[in-house]
Design a protein around this motif. Structure first.
Motif, PDB file in Angstrom:
ATOM      1  N   GLY A 105     -23.358 -68.470  55.633  1.00 47.26           N
ATOM      2  CA  GLY A 105     -22.736 -68.348  54.330  1.00 47.26           C
ATOM      3  C   GLY A 105     -22.735 -69.691  53.634  1.00 47.26           C
ATOM      4  N   PRO A 106     -22.242 -69.751  52.400  1.00 48.70           N
ATOM      5  CA  PRO A 106     -22.304 -70.999  51.636  1.00 48.70           C
ATOM      6  C   PRO A 106     -21.446 -72.118  52.203  1.00 48.70           C
ATOM      7  CG  PRO A 106     -21.015 -69.348  50.477  1.00 48.70           C
ATOM      8  CD  PRO A 106     -21.661 -68.643  51.620  1.00 48.70           C
ATOM      9  N   ASP A 107     -20.435 -71.777  53.001  1.00 49.77           N
ATOM     10  CA  ASP A 107     -19.513 -72.792  53.510  1.00 49.77           C
ATOM     11  C   ASP A 107     -19.912 -73.364  54.862  1.00 49.77           C
ATOM     12  OD1 ASP A 107     -17.955 -72.294  51.249  1.00 49.77           O
ATOM     13  OD2 ASP A 107     -16.767 -70.762  52.275  1.00 49.77           O
ATOM     14  N   THR A 108     -20.972 -72.843  55.471  1.00 48.15           N
ATOM     15  CA  THR A 108     -21.336 -73.279  56.827  1.00 48.15           C
ATOM     16  C   THR A 108     -22.769 -73.797  56.906  1.00 48.15           C
ATOM     17  OG1 THR A 108     -21.842 -70.951  57.323  1.00 48.15           O
ATOM     18  CG2 THR A 108     -19.691 -71.782  58.021  1.00 48.15           C
ATOM     19  N   VAL A 109     -23.334 -74.124  55.757  1.00 49.94           N
ATOM     20  CA  VAL A 109     -24.735 -74.553  55.712  1.00 49.94           C
ATOM     21  C   VAL A 109     -24.974 -75.804  56.550  1.00 49.94           C
ATOM     22  CG1 VAL A 109     -26.511 -75.532  54.198  1.00 49.94           C
ATOM     23  CG2 VAL A 109     -25.324 -73.437  53.542  1.00 49.94           C
ATOM     24  N   ALA A 111     -23.363 -76.963  59.188  1.00 49.30           N
ATOM     25  CA  ALA A 111     -23.341 -76.628  60.611  1.00 49.30           C
ATOM     26  C   ALA A 111     -24.602 -75.869  61.008  1.00 49.30           C
ATOM     27  CB  ALA A 111     -22.105 -75.802  60.934  1.00 49.30           C
ATOM     28  N   ALA A 112     -25.100 -75.016  60.124  1.00 47.74           N
ATOM     29  CA  ALA A 112     -26.270 -74.189  60.428  1.00 47.74           C
ATOM     30  C   ALA A 112     -27.547 -75.009  60.576  1.00 47.74           C
ATOM     31  CB  ALA A 112     -26.454 -73.132  59.342  1.00 47.74           C
ATOM     32  N   ARG A 113     -27.554 -76.221  60.037  1.00 45.83           N
ATOM     33  CA  ARG A 113     -28.757 -77.059  60.132  1.00 45.83           C
ATOM     34  C   ARG A 113     -29.084 -77.424  61.583  1.00 45.83           C
ATOM     35  NH1 ARG A 113     -30.500 -78.419  55.199  1.00 45.83           N
ATOM     36  NH2 ARG A 113     -28.984 -78.421  53.467  1.00 45.83           N
ATOM     37  N   ALA A 114     -28.140 -77.226  62.493  1.00 43.33           N
ATOM     38  CA  ALA A 114     -28.397 -77.522  63.909  1.00 43.33           C
ATOM     39  C   ALA A 114     -29.401 -76.559  64.529  1.00 43.33           C
ATOM     40  CB  ALA A 114     -27.088 -77.484  64.700  1.00 43.33           C
ATOM     41  N   CYS A 115     -29.641 -75.425  63.872  1.00 40.96           N
ATOM     42  CA  CYS A 115     -30.621 -74.455  64.387  1.00 40.96           C
ATOM     43  C   CYS A 115     -32.031 -74.983  64.165  1.00 40.96           C
ATOM     44  CB  CYS A 115     -30.462 -73.109  63.687  1.00 40.96           C
ATOM     45  SG  CYS A 115     -31.650 -71.863  64.251  1.00 40.96           S
ATOM     46  N   ARG A 116     -32.809 -75.019  65.242  1.00 47.29           N
ATOM     47  CA  ARG A 116     -34.193 -75.488  65.133  1.00 47.29           C
ATOM     48  C   ARG A 116     -35.174 -74.345  64.877  1.00 47.29           C
ATOM     49  NH1 ARG A 116     -34.498 -79.449  70.315  1.00 47.29           N
ATOM     50  NH2 ARG A 116     -33.117 -77.843  71.165  1.00 47.29           N
ATOM     51  N   GLY A 117     -34.635 -73.132  64.791  1.00 46.73           N
ATOM     52  CA  GLY A 117     -35.462 -71.984  64.459  1.00 46.73           C
ATOM     53  C   GLY A 117     -35.380 -71.663  62.977  1.00 46.73           C
ATOM     54  N   GLU A 118     -35.493 -70.389  62.665  1.00 47.45           N
ATOM     55  CA  GLU A 118     -35.452 -69.950  61.269  1.00 47.45           C
ATOM     56  C   GLU A 118     -34.022 -69.982  60.739  1.00 47.45           C
ATOM     57  OE1 GLU A 118     -38.014 -69.383  59.486  1.00 47.45           O
ATOM     58  OE2 GLU A 118     -39.629 -69.179  60.961  1.00 47.45           O
ATOM     59  N   ARG A 119     -33.892 -70.344  59.454  1.00 44.24           N
ATOM     60  CA  ARG A 119     -32.577 -70.432  58.825  1.00 44.24           C
ATOM     61  C   ARG A 119     -32.561 -69.606  57.547  1.00 44.24           C
ATOM     62  NH1 ARG A 119     -32.860 -76.886  58.461  1.00 44.24           N
ATOM     63  NH2 ARG A 119     -32.914 -77.436  60.688  1.00 44.24           N
ATOM     64  N   MET A 122     -26.940 -67.299  52.743  1.00 43.92           N
ATOM     65  CA  MET A 122     -26.442 -66.218  51.903  1.00 43.92           C
ATOM     66  C   MET A 122     -25.371 -66.761  50.966  1.00 43.92           C
ATOM     67  SD  MET A 122     -26.303 -63.179  54.709  1.00 43.92           S
ATOM     68  CE  MET A 122     -26.225 -61.927  53.430  1.00 43.92           C
ATOM     69  N   ALA A 123     -25.555 -66.545  49.669  1.00 44.84           N
ATOM     70  CA  ALA A 123     -24.600 -67.044  48.682  1.00 44.84           C
ATOM     71  C   ALA A 123     -23.307 -66.245  48.703  1.00 44.84           C
ATOM     72  CB  ALA A 123     -25.223 -66.997  47.290  1.00 44.84           C
ATOM     73  N   LEU A 124     -23.377 -64.985  49.175  1.00 42.68           N
ATOM     74  CA  LEU A 124     -22.217 -64.076  49.203  1.00 42.68           C
ATOM     75  C   LEU A 124     -21.588 -63.940  47.818  1.00 42.68           C
ATOM     76  CD1 LEU A 124     -20.537 -65.149  52.564  1.00 42.68           C
ATOM     77  CD2 LEU A 124     -22.233 -63.348  52.184  1.00 42.68           C
ATOM     78  N   ARG A 125     -22.450 -63.943  46.801  1.00 43.36           N
ATOM     79  CA  ARG A 125     -21.985 -63.784  45.427  1.00 43.36           C
ATOM     80  C   ARG A 125     -21.889 -62.298  45.088  1.00 43.36           C
ATOM     81  NH1 ARG A 125     -25.565 -67.168  41.483  1.00 43.36           N
ATOM     82  NH2 ARG A 125     -23.706 -67.061  40.170  1.00 43.36           N
ATOM     83  N   PRO A 134     -31.000 -72.900  46.093  1.00 40.85           N
ATOM     84  CA  PRO A 134     -30.875 -72.621  47.528  1.00 40.85           C
ATOM     85  C   PRO A 134     -30.831 -73.898  48.350  1.00 40.85           C
ATOM     86  CG  PRO A 134     -33.082 -72.091  46.743  1.00 40.85           C
ATOM     87  CD  PRO A 134     -32.259 -72.388  45.536  1.00 40.85           C
ATOM     88  N   PRO A 135     -30.090 -73.904  49.457  1.00 37.34           N
ATOM     89  CA  PRO A 135     -30.033 -75.099  50.310  1.00 37.34           C
ATOM     90  C   PRO A 135     -31.413 -75.440  50.866  1.00 37.34           C
ATOM     91  CG  PRO A 135     -28.355 -73.486  50.928  1.00 37.34           C
ATOM     92  CD  PRO A 135     -29.268 -72.807  49.983  1.00 37.34           C
ATOM     93  N   GLU A 136     -31.712 -76.712  50.896  1.00 35.47           N
ATOM     94  CA  GLU A 136     -33.010 -77.153  51.408  1.00 35.47           C
ATOM     95  C   GLU A 136     -33.152 -76.775  52.884  1.00 35.47           C
ATOM     96  OE1 GLU A 136     -35.644 -81.271  51.881  1.00 35.47           O
ATOM     97  OE2 GLU A 136     -33.673 -81.310  50.919  1.00 35.47           O
ATOM     98  N   GLY A 137     -34.296 -76.230  53.232  1.00 34.20           N
ATOM     99  CA  GLY A 137     -34.566 -75.852  54.606  1.00 34.20           C
ATOM    100  C   GLY A 137     -34.119 -74.447  54.971  1.00 34.20           C
TER     101      GLY A 137
END
Length: 251
Positions: A105-109, A111-119, A122-125, A134-137
């Motif tokens: 979600g938009p508030d955990t981007v 933390a999510a960058r730690a994933c080395r796979g696909e990312r 979701m804006a949840l708008r 959109p967030p880079e990566g």
């Protein structure tokens, strides 16, 4: 009970065959005023598109771990069922560094960058809107999912005895999700078709996931999923319960 319903995806297929036009998930966000209602058919269409994104574009398959860094939301419910359809393990609030795919979600981007796979982000708008930037990566879910096919065919069937869900440190097979949801339904006053449960529980526990998705689906009922319900006064809540024909609540 249908003996052929061994996975959450089986439950959704049965609901679709029985009455595709009935409501399944109604979502409120009392911080934004959003209300979304999805029939079984509309929900299943979102699930099929998301499962095609997951299996095709993100190259996820049975046994792969998908970290869902998402709140209780109708789009989270879609991802849970898409994971069940593909056979991946939905790891709710899981460690992105240990995941093959992360959905944020938009508030955990960050933390999510730690994933080395696909990312996926979701804006949840409201109305499933996309990010202004959109967030880079990250792939923007709202951009990627509309063009996906409306019918999903798994490369390999989801197996009932394989891991399907991790939440609050506990792991469940697909069959265990179905069995527990069926057991939970009577205690939540879900007595069959027409049962309508209002849930304000977060999705970070089994109890929240069961009340907010699995038990209503298993019982042939529906859920009114409420986010930020604490912003709603008791009088307004009573009106919602009446207008939505709610038969039980979980708060």
């Amino acid at each position: 009970m249908n003996a052929t319903e061994r996975t959450p995806a089986d439950l959704l297929r049965s609901a679709l065959a029985a009455d595709p036009g009935r409501p399944l998930v109604t979502f409120y966000d009392d911080a934004t005023g959003e209300r979304v209602e999805l029939s079984v058919a509309t929900f299943a269409n979102w699930v099929a598109k998301t499962a095609n994104l997951l299996q095709g574009d993100l190259a996820a398959g049975p046994g792969d771990r998908v970290a869902l860094l998402l709140p209780a939301h109708w789009q989270t419910a879609v991802w849970l069922m898409a994971c069940a359809s593909v056979g991946t393990v939905a790891d709710v609030g899981g460690n992105p560094a240990a995941a093959d795919v992360v959905v944020s979600g938009p508030d955990t981007v960050e933390a999510a960058r730690a994933c080395r796979g696909e990312r996926v982000a979701m804006a949840l708008r409201p109305l499933g809107g996309r990010f202004p930037q959109p967030p880079e990566g990250f792939a923007d879910y709202a951009v990627e999912v509309p063009g996906q096919a409306d019918v999903f065919a798994p490369f390999a069937p989801a197996e009932p005895e394989e891991p399907a869900l991790i939440v609050a440190g506990a792991e469940y097979t697909a069959a265990e999700v179905v069995e527990r949801a069926r057991r939970d339904a009577p205690g939540l006053d879900l007595t069959g078709p027409g049962s309508r449960l209002l849930s304000a529980l977060p999705y970070d526990t089994w109890e929240g996931l069961s009340a907010g998705l699995y038990a209503p689906l298993a019982a042939g009922g529906s859920v009114v999923l409420c986010r930020n319900l604490d912003r709603l006064g008791e009088e307004a809540l009573a009106k919602r319960i009446e207008s939505e024909r709610v038969t039980a609540t979980a708060r």
